[in-house]
Design a protein around this motif. Structure first.
Motif, PDB file in Angstrom:
ATOM      1  N   ALA A  87       1.925  -0.937 -11.681  1.00 15.78           N
ATOM      2  CA  ALA A  87       1.149  -0.365 -10.589  1.00 15.78           C
ATOM      3  C   ALA A  87       1.061  -1.351  -9.425  1.00 15.78           C
ATOM      4  CB  ALA A  87      -0.240   0.019 -11.078  1.00 15.78           C
ATOM      5  N   LEU A  88       0.787  -2.610  -9.739  1.00 18.03           N
ATOM      6  CA  LEU A  88       0.686  -3.612  -8.675  1.00 18.03           C
ATOM      7  C   LEU A  88       2.012  -3.740  -7.938  1.00 18.03           C
ATOM      8  CD1 LEU A  88      -1.437  -6.398 -10.415  1.00 18.03           C
ATOM      9  CD2 LEU A  88      -2.156  -4.750  -8.663  1.00 18.03           C
ATOM     10  N   LEU A  89       3.096  -3.673  -8.687  1.00 19.46           N
ATOM     11  CA  LEU A  89       4.412  -3.779  -8.063  1.00 19.46           C
ATOM     12  C   LEU A  89       4.661  -2.613  -7.119  1.00 19.46           C
ATOM     13  CD1 LEU A  89       7.004  -5.383  -7.920  1.00 19.46           C
ATOM     14  CD2 LEU A  89       7.913  -3.977  -9.777  1.00 19.46           C
ATOM     15  N   GLU A  90       4.365  -1.427  -7.573  1.00 18.83           N
ATOM     16  CA  GLU A  90       4.543  -0.242  -6.725  1.00 18.83           C
ATOM     17  C   GLU A  90       3.724  -0.389  -5.444  1.00 18.83           C
ATOM     18  OE1 GLU A  90       6.517   2.261  -6.939  1.00 18.83           O
ATOM     19  OE2 GLU A  90       7.262   2.014  -8.974  1.00 18.83           O
TER      20      GLU A  90
ATOM     21  N   LYS B 233     -11.806  -1.893 -10.314  1.00 18.30           N
ATOM     22  CA  LYS B 233     -12.914  -2.582 -10.966  1.00 18.30           C
ATOM     23  C   LYS B 233     -12.592  -4.068 -11.136  1.00 18.30           C
ATOM     24  CE  LYS B 233     -15.020   0.536 -13.115  1.00 18.30           C
ATOM     25  NZ  LYS B 233     -15.184   1.637 -14.076  1.00 18.30           N
ATOM     26  N   ALA B 234     -11.307  -4.359 -11.342  1.00 19.47           N
ATOM     27  CA  ALA B 234     -10.896  -5.750 -11.538  1.00 19.47           C
ATOM     28  C   ALA B 234     -10.658  -6.466 -10.216  1.00 19.47           C
ATOM     29  CB  ALA B 234      -9.634  -5.794 -12.401  1.00 19.47           C
ATOM     30  N   GLY B 235     -10.853  -5.752  -9.122  1.00 18.74           N
ATOM     31  CA  GLY B 235     -10.686  -6.394  -7.818  1.00 18.74           C
ATOM     32  C   GLY B 235      -9.247  -6.555  -7.383  1.00 18.74           C
ATOM     33  N   LEU B 236      -8.338  -5.895  -8.054  1.00 20.44           N
ATOM     34  CA  LEU B 236      -6.922  -6.039  -7.736  1.00 20.44           C
ATOM     35  C   LEU B 236      -6.472  -5.010  -6.709  1.00 20.44           C
ATOM     36  CD1 LEU B 236      -5.713  -6.560 -11.401  1.00 20.44           C
ATOM     37  CD2 LEU B 236      -6.088  -8.310  -9.657  1.00 20.44           C
ATOM     38  N   ALA B 237      -7.281  -4.005  -6.492  1.00 18.65           N
ATOM     39  CA  ALA B 237      -6.949  -2.975  -5.507  1.00 18.65           C
ATOM     40  C   ALA B 237      -8.235  -2.464  -4.886  1.00 18.65           C
ATOM     41  CB  ALA B 237      -6.186  -1.830  -6.159  1.00 18.65           C
TER      42      ALA B 237
ATOM     43  N   LEU C 154       3.504   8.993 -14.608  1.00 16.18           N
ATOM     44  CA  LEU C 154       2.340   9.056 -15.488  1.00 16.18           C
ATOM     45  C   LEU C 154       1.605  10.367 -15.282  1.00 16.18           C
ATOM     46  CD1 LEU C 154       0.721   5.510 -15.157  1.00 16.18           C
ATOM     47  CD2 LEU C 154       1.996   6.442 -17.089  1.00 16.18           C
ATOM     48  N   PRO C 155       0.860  10.821 -16.293  1.00 14.81           N
ATOM     49  CA  PRO C 155       0.003  11.986 -16.062  1.00 14.81           C
ATOM     50  C   PRO C 155      -1.101  11.661 -15.068  1.00 14.81           C
ATOM     51  CG  PRO C 155      -0.237  11.155 -18.308  1.00 14.81           C
ATOM     52  CD  PRO C 155       0.890  10.417 -17.686  1.00 14.81           C
ATOM     53  N   GLN C 156      -1.635  12.686 -14.466  1.00 13.54           N
ATOM     54  CA  GLN C 156      -2.603  12.492 -13.389  1.00 13.54           C
ATOM     55  C   GLN C 156      -3.837  11.708 -13.826  1.00 13.54           C
ATOM     56  OE1 GLN C 156      -5.715  14.705 -13.161  1.00 13.54           O
ATOM     57  NE2 GLN C 156      -6.344  13.201 -11.624  1.00 13.54           N
ATOM     58  N   TYR C 157      -4.403  12.091 -14.951  1.00 12.53           N
ATOM     59  CA  TYR C 157      -5.640  11.426 -15.382  1.00 12.53           C
ATOM     60  C   TYR C 157      -5.388   9.965 -15.704  1.00 12.53           C
ATOM     61  CZ  TYR C 157      -3.600  12.442 -19.936  1.00 12.53           C
ATOM     62  OH  TYR C 157      -2.740  12.531 -21.003  1.00 12.53           O
ATOM     63  N   SER C 158      -4.180   9.712 -16.142  1.00 13.98           N
ATOM     64  CA  SER C 158      -3.830   8.351 -16.494  1.00 13.98           C
ATOM     65  C   SER C 158      -3.828   7.452 -15.259  1.00 13.98           C
ATOM     66  CB  SER C 158      -2.468   8.372 -17.160  1.00 13.98           C
ATOM     67  OG  SER C 158      -2.166   7.139 -17.727  1.00 13.98           O
ATOM     68  N   THR C 159      -3.230   7.969 -14.210  1.00 14.71           N
ATOM     69  CA  THR C 159      -3.217   7.229 -12.950  1.00 14.71           C
ATOM     70  C   THR C 159      -4.636   7.020 -12.438  1.00 14.71           C
ATOM     71  OG1 THR C 159      -1.229   8.483 -12.466  1.00 14.71           O
ATOM     72  CG2 THR C 159      -2.127   7.145 -10.691  1.00 14.71           C
ATOM     73  N   SER C 160      -5.402   8.097 -12.509  1.00 19.29           N
ATOM     74  CA  SER C 160      -6.782   8.024 -12.031  1.00 19.29           C
ATOM     75  C   SER C 160      -7.534   6.889 -12.710  1.00 19.29           C
ATOM     76  CB  SER C 160      -7.468   9.360 -12.296  1.00 19.29           C
ATOM     77  OG  SER C 160      -8.830   9.297 -11.977  1.00 19.29           O
ATOM     78  N   ARG C 161      -7.342   6.773 -14.020  1.00 18.33           N
ATOM     79  CA  ARG C 161      -8.077   5.737 -14.748  1.00 18.33           C
ATOM     80  C   ARG C 161      -7.484   4.358 -14.550  1.00 18.33           C
ATOM     81  NH1 ARG C 161      -8.870  10.024 -19.505  1.00 18.33           N
ATOM     82  NH2 ARG C 161     -11.074  10.446 -19.173  1.00 18.33           N
ATOM     83  N   LEU C 162      -6.195   4.294 -14.424  1.00 15.87           N
ATOM     84  CA  LEU C 162      -5.559   3.015 -14.157  1.00 15.87           C
ATOM     85  C   LEU C 162      -6.063   2.454 -12.833  1.00 15.87           C
ATOM     86  CD1 LEU C 162      -3.509   0.840 -14.787  1.00 15.87           C
ATOM     87  CD2 LEU C 162      -1.717   2.298 -13.850  1.00 15.87           C
ATOM     88  N   VAL C 163      -6.095   3.306 -11.821  1.00 17.33           N
ATOM     89  CA  VAL C 163      -6.606   2.898 -10.513  1.00 17.33           C
ATOM     90  C   VAL C 163      -8.043   2.420 -10.647  1.00 17.33           C
ATOM     91  CG1 VAL C 163      -7.328   3.777  -8.274  1.00 17.33           C
ATOM     92  CG2 VAL C 163      -5.039   4.297  -9.133  1.00 17.33           C
TER      93      VAL C 163
ATOM     94  N   ARG D   9      -0.193   0.046   0.309  1.00 14.11           N
ATOM     95  CA  ARG D   9      -1.091   1.089  -0.181  1.00 14.11           C
ATOM     96  C   ARG D   9      -0.359   2.401  -0.417  1.00 14.11           C
ATOM     97  NH1 ARG D   9      -4.536   2.712   5.087  1.00 14.11           N
ATOM     98  NH2 ARG D   9      -2.776   3.432   6.304  1.00 14.11           N
ATOM     99  N   MET D  10      -0.883   3.145  -1.362  1.00 15.04           N
ATOM    100  CA  MET D  10      -0.299   4.423  -1.733  1.00 15.04           C
ATOM    101  C   MET D  10      -1.403   5.405  -2.061  1.00 15.04           C
ATOM    102  SD  MET D  10       2.635   3.270  -4.435  1.00 15.04           S
ATOM    103  CE  MET D  10       3.499   4.827  -4.580  1.00 15.04           C
ATOM    104  N   ARG D  11      -1.043   6.669  -2.006  1.00 14.17           N
ATOM    105  CA  ARG D  11      -1.959   7.691  -2.483  1.00 14.17           C
ATOM    106  C   ARG D  11      -1.795   7.777  -3.996  1.00 14.17           C
ATOM    107  NH1 ARG D  11      -2.590  12.415   1.222  1.00 14.17           N
ATOM    108  NH2 ARG D  11      -3.666  13.101  -0.658  1.00 14.17           N
ATOM    109  N   PRO D  12      -2.880   8.051  -4.710  1.00 19.59           N
ATOM    110  CA  PRO D  12      -2.776   8.186  -6.165  1.00 19.59           C
ATOM    111  C   PRO D  12      -1.670   9.163  -6.589  1.00 19.59           C
ATOM    112  CG  PRO D  12      -5.064   8.103  -5.547  1.00 19.59           C
ATOM    113  CD  PRO D  12      -4.278   8.066  -4.267  1.00 19.59           C
ATOM    114  N   VAL D  13      -1.544  10.263  -5.865  1.00 17.67           N
ATOM    115  CA  VAL D  13      -0.489  11.227  -6.206  1.00 17.67           C
ATOM    116  C   VAL D  13       0.879  10.568  -6.203  1.00 17.67           C
ATOM    117  CG1 VAL D  13       0.085  13.632  -5.853  1.00 17.67           C
ATOM    118  CG2 VAL D  13      -1.696  12.561  -4.473  1.00 17.67           C
TER     119      VAL D  13
END
Lengths: 143, 143
Positions: B43-46, B80-84, B66-75, B54-58
């Motif tokens: 994700a960080l690489l993308e 939360k970790a301050g990486l994005a 990845l499935p949608q919910y998966s991306t949502s939670r990864l983001v 920056r990118m839109r979650p979509v």
DNA sequence: TTCTTATAGATGCGATTGCATTCATGTGTC
DNA sequence: GACACATGAATGCAATCGCATCTATAAGAA
């Protein structure tokens, strides 16, 4: 990056992406057809091929390249679903034998056509015969 | 099975097995080195490659398959970790922009050598240059 | 025997996933 | 505008995973 040429990275990325996508697609297709998960199928196939239709969890674990706890729980579910039977192992008091049940064999056989068709559509139909063969053989070197 | 030749099954089985093993090995290696999961890295690489970081979650979702919910939670976790950083999207009121933070970029860069070395050892070192190239190109046709 | 170490397998617990649903906004039609 | 429908994103809940740990048996050493 000098420790890892670009072509290797490309192969890696493609490998991961392709496998995840194919697996997800095939799995989703099977699920839509009311089939249980691929892991169940694999386990049933391993068991059905084993002599006497039974294996020790350790061996199943190695055959499927799964972590130990994962096999343990998979076996749990198979047994709970009546697809396999837990037996004590006369050779090793710590161990056990997992034997595929008649229902397990029937399910495995019933599942195969769905599985095969999904693989054919998602993988087989998208490369030529020669390409498929080469892919299989290249990957075979990595197993 | 006439709908699915044996070579195709072999390719499929090898693909799944090899990917799972390689991924598990590399992931374990990185984890042992105190690195976060591969999904975070990807994700960080993308994000870091996207214009403006920056990118839109979509779009992230499509890029990572990845499935949608998966991306949502990864983001969620990255933020939360301050990486994005989550930003409102001026173009589309439903959407948002996810921008990689300075810390995110630093982590991505710091991670790469570990990642590259693991890939090289587990994949690159086990096939010849030509084989790697062919594998990458065959898989490329399936993406 | 007794002690130590290795192996087979199960399990508690917190994190993650998958599914279905929800909410909010955008788009097109009338 | 008013409506129906499509799309972006989040979330409750149950199932599953990963990790560490635990129990029980085996194998070997002293």
């Amino acid at each position: 990056m000098k420790t890892c040429p670009e072509t290797t990275v490309r192969a890696w990325v493609n490998l991961v992406r392709v496998e995840q996508k194919l697996l997800a697609d095939v799995e989703a297709e099977l699920k839509a057809a009311g089939c249980p998960s691929l892991a169940w199928y694999d386990a049933l196939l391993e068991l059905s091929r084993a002599p006497g239709g039974r294996m020790r969890p350790v061996d199943l674990e190695r055959a499927m390249l799964l972590p130990q706890y994962s096999t343990s729980r998979l076996v749990d579910r198979l047994v709970k679903a009546g697809l396999a039977i837990r037996q004590v192992c006369p050779i090793d008091g710590r161990g056990q034998f997992i034997e595929i049940s008649g229902e397990g064999r029937r399910l495995q056989k019933r599942l195969w056509p769905f599985y095969a068709e999904a693989i054919q559509r998602h993988l087989g139909a998208r490369l030529s015969r020669e390409e498929i063969a080469r892919l299989g053989s290249l990957l075979g070197k990595l197993v």
